[in-house]
Write an enzyme that holds these catalytic residues in place. Sequence first.
Site, PDB file in Angstrom:
ATOM      1  N   ASP A 537       0.843  -1.198   0.000  1.00  0.00           N
ATOM      2  CA  ASP A 537       0.000   0.000   0.000  1.00  0.00           C
ATOM      3  C   ASP A 537       0.878   1.249   0.000  1.00  0.00           C
ATOM      4  OD1 ASP A 537       0.603   0.844   2.778  1.00  0.00           O
ATOM      5  OD2 ASP A 537      -0.458  -0.972   3.343  1.00  0.00           O
ATOM      6  N   GLU A 612      20.457 -24.062 -18.507  1.00  0.00           N
ATOM      7  CA  GLU A 612      19.584 -23.107 -17.802  1.00  0.00           C
ATOM      8  C   GLU A 612      20.407 -21.978 -17.179  1.00  0.00           C
ATOM      9  OE1 GLU A 612      15.767 -25.754 -16.320  1.00  0.00           O
ATOM     10  OE2 GLU A 612      17.702 -26.137 -15.396  1.00  0.00           O
TER      11      GLU A 612
END
Length: 732
Positions: A537, A612
Site C-alpha cells: 500500500d 539453464e
Amino acid sequence: MSIYYNEVARTFTLHTKHTSYQMKVGPSNYLFHLYYGPSMTDPDLDYQIMQYDRGFSGNPYEYRNKRTFSLDALPQEFTTLQQGDFRISSIEISNSDGSYSFNGHFKDYTITKGKYKLDTLPSSFATDRDTVDSLEITLEDEISKIEVTLLYGVFEEADIITRAVKVRNNGNGRIHLKKIMSTCLDFVNGSDLEIVNLHGRYGQERNFERQRLTHHIHTISSGRGSSSHQQNPFVMLCKENTTEDAGDCYGATLVYSGNFLAEVELDQYNQARLLMGINSKQFNFILNPKDVFEAPEVLMTFTDLGFTSLSHTYHDFFRQNMCESKFVHGERPILINTWEATFFDFDDTKLIEIAKAAKNMGVELMVMDDGWFGDRMDDNAGLGDWVVNKKKIRCGLNELVKQINDIGLKFGIWFEPEMVSEDSDLYRAHPDWAMQIPGRPAVRSRNQLVLDLTRKDVQDYLIESVNAVLDSANIYYMKWDVNRSVTDIFSNELPPEQQGEVYHRYILGLYRILDGIVKTHPDILFEGCSGGGGRYDPGMLTYFPQYWNSDNTKPIDNLKLHYGTSFLYPICTMGAHVSEANPNISITTKACVAMCGTFGYELDATKLSKKEIAECRRQSRLFKKYRPIIFEGDYYRLTNPFHPGNLSAWQSVSKDKKESLISVVVTNLTVNGPQEYILAKGLNPDWFYYVDQLDMEISGSALMHIGIPIPREIPEYTSFQYHLKHKRKSNK
Ligand code: DGJ
C-alpha cells in the site's frame, strides 16, 4: 500559487497542470464542493446547484422556513453529522454529552507555499523539482467546539491533490471519534459512474474489477489490521466509456497500512459520494480537550485521458514524491531468494553453494529468507528471537556475509518483526507483549501471535534487536515480512475505554518502528512483504522502494497480478521472481514475466542445468540493459489478461520515447487461428525505431497502428521481448 481564494465568490480553486478543483463557502458558512475535473477558470461554479423541497431530507434549523435547503441534496467538502444529510458521512463523533452531532461551518483558512506535513503518519513530500502549495481550511462546530482542519497539498506538475484531516477537541469534555474519512468527493450527477477496485486473496492479489454504480453503498475495505490481500486501498471512479486511452477517471488511494474504508454511495437523486479513510470497525478514539487526531493522507488525481494516463500520474508520483530511499532511482541488484529453494532446510554450506551457482547466473544479491534465527526449524517457533541460529549458520552471520561477498554477491536478510512464536525466548520472557484478550485464547494463524506494537517497550525492543543484526554484518538488503492478519485486538497497556484505539495505534507503532529501522539505514535496500503482497500500500511504499508481489510465482497468474497492480503502482515497486512453479513453462517466459518487476530468482540455483544457467546469464544481462526503461519509463498495458484472448502484452517506453521494450506471452494458441498483432503505444509516430527481433526499422506510427505480428508456429507459453531503439526521423 496554485491555490486561489476568491473573496467575492468565497470560492477556493486549486489548479494542477491539467485539473482544477473548486469549493465554496456557501450559505451559513457551509463548505460546498463544486468541481473536480479538467482545468477551468470559472471563479464560481455554484450555478450547477439546484435546490428543491426534498421530502424527508431535513433542513438545518436556520432554514426551517426555506425548505429547499437540505444538506442531503448539496455537494459537500466534508460532511456534517445529524444535520439532515442521510448519506455516508465523513465523521462520526460522540460528543462529551453523549450526542452524535457535528455541524461544521467554515472558520478560517491559510494558504502556504510547500507541502504540509503530518506529525504522526507518513505522507508525500515535495522535491526541489515540484511546485507545491498547501491549503488548510478549518471548520468548527460552534456548540461542541470541535474543529476539523482540511488539509490540501496541490502538486501542480504531478496533477495530484492530496487531502488529509485533523480533528481537534477544543471543547471542555472528552469526545469519542468513531469514524473519520480523509476525503469526501461529491458528484452532483453520478448516474453514469463506474467503480474500479483491486480485490484479491492470498496468492492472487490485486485483481482488476469494474462495475457500474448502483443505488447503494459500495464498500471497499479491510478490517484485518492491515491493508490486506483482499482489497487494496485504492479506488477509481470512471465513466462507462472510459478506456485505457480515453475518458474521465478519478483515482483515490490512502497512504495508510491499516484498516481502511472506501465508500461510494449513489443516492436517491443520482448524486455520488466517495469517501476514503480509516475503517470505523472497532475504531473509537478518545480525544481529551486539546487533543488532535490525524487522519491519513489520500492521493487524488483526475484525468480525461483514460486509465493509462491515471496510472502514469501515480507511477511518477510514487517514484518522485513518496519514498526517500536512494534505491527508488538507484540500481536495484538482481537477487536470488532462498525461500522457494530451501524453505527452512538450509545451513551456511548450502547457502554458499547457492551463492556460487547464482553468481554464474548473473545474480548480484543473495537473500537469506526465513529460518536463520532463534530456534526456527519450521514455522512453529523462533519468531521474536532475532539472534542467529548457530545450528544452521555455524560460521556466524558476519563470516557468512563475508564469504558471500567474496563470491561477488551482496547479502540480504529476512525478518518478520511484528510477530512472535509462543515457542520463543521472547514470548517466554514477555507473554504480555503478544496481543491477547484477557481470559480468551488468542486466534492462531501460521501458529504465531501478533506483538502489541502499541507498546513503546515492544517498539523499542524491535528497533534495537533488528538494528543489532543489521549493524552486525555487511547487510545490503532487508525483507520485512508479516504473515498473518491481526486479531485479538487488545493492549494490556491501555485502559478498557481506549481499546478502540488499538488498531490505529498498532499502525502508529509500526510506523515508529519503521522510522527507527528503515530511516536509520539509508544504505540498505528494504523490500516489504506480507505473505506476498498483503500489505502492498502507499503507506508502506513511503518506506520500502519495492514490495514482494505475491507468494504465487506462477507466470501466467502473474500476468493478471502485474496488470492489476500496475493501475496504481509503478513496475519498479513490484517484486517479481523466476521460480520453479509451472515446470511446463520455459525459464525464458518466466523471466519475461518477472522482468515486469524488480526481477530476481527464487529457486535452487544448484539444481539448474548448464543450459539453464547460461539462459539465466543471458536474462540477467538483458535485464540490466532494460532496467532503466522498465524502472523509469512509462508503462503501458497492451492487453487485458482478464478478457479472453491469446496474447498478454505490456510495454515500457523511456521518457524521451527513444527506447522501448514490448513483452508478449502467448497464453493460448487457437488452432488455425488468425494472425495476431500487438499494437505499440507511447512512441513518437514520426520516428523510426530499430526492432531487434525483426531486425528492421519501423516507424512509430506503423508500430502503433499496424503493430507487430506475433508468430503463430510456436509452442504455447512462448514469450517475445521486442527491444525498440529510436534510429531516425521519418523522411516526410
Ligand atoms: C511469506 C513470504 O511471502 C515468502 O516470500 C517467504 O518470505 C515466507 N513468508 C517466509 O516465511
